[in-house]
Write a protein that holds these residues in place. Sequence first.
Motif: not given
Length: 299
Positions: A159-175
């Motif tokens: 295993q060769v680590p490449l990057l840490d990938d954050p998770l983001l919350a996706l909202f409708p623009a009016g939320h």
Amino acid sequence: MFDSRHIQTFAEVVRTGSYAATARDLGYTQPAISQQMKALERAAGTPLFVRAGRGLRLTDAGRLLARHATGILSSIETAHGQLKAITRLESGRVRVCAFPAANATLLPATVARLAASHPGIRVELLEEEPPDSLRALREGRCDLALAHSLGDDEEGVIQVPLLDDPLLALFPAGHALAGSGRVGLEELAAERWIAGCRRCRGHFLAACARAGFAPDIAFTTDDTLAVQVLVAAGAGIALVPGTALPLLRHTEVVARPLTPALGRRVSAFVLAGHETAPVTALLLRTLSEAAKDLEPAAV
């Protein structure tokens, strides 16, 4: 089994018509040439030459081998040249199995770098989510797998680590939370969710459990475009990886970071011992370089 050196000497004996002339041309002693031809005859199981006065005459077996000798030597020379080209990274093929976001972001950046530095290298792409990508690697359907959040080390796999990938919350623009700087996962307990496939959502479910709720999953899809359209339509919210940010083209969705941060490790996987193969080693280096450029944009 024939020795290629003996075949080469045999072809020269056929050309010159004598052991003495062959020895002189190749820089050997005559007894050395004679010994090589005796070894070749033992391998063939039959005489290849008979004496004809002061010269040599081919037997029927010798004439047969002579017809093939040029092709044998040409094939060896061609193979040697191709191997040198692969070793020098002038040509070669490498098969990569990756998850969709990597195939749309990290892989194109990597392929572009390779095309600029080593245009003779051919990269072939296969799309699979983990753990299917690791299965493809073990079954020989790919040379390298890109995967995320696999947990324990895989036996026999590097295993060769490449990057840490954050998770983001996706909202409708009016939320109501669309304008927030960071969003706590516990704030989203009452939301409806759009989640990925059942096999790929374990990390998400575990994070929600730690935040004290079980998510109401209304829709299931791994299609990034479908997720955006559903979120924009108000069908639910979603978690998307930072590497997918370049794919978020819908004007009515907004991505926000989470607190505490959630993420996944993206790594390259190769079978143990294969990481030193010239083309594979080149691909690993290039992936690491491309990942360094991609990671800041994903944070």
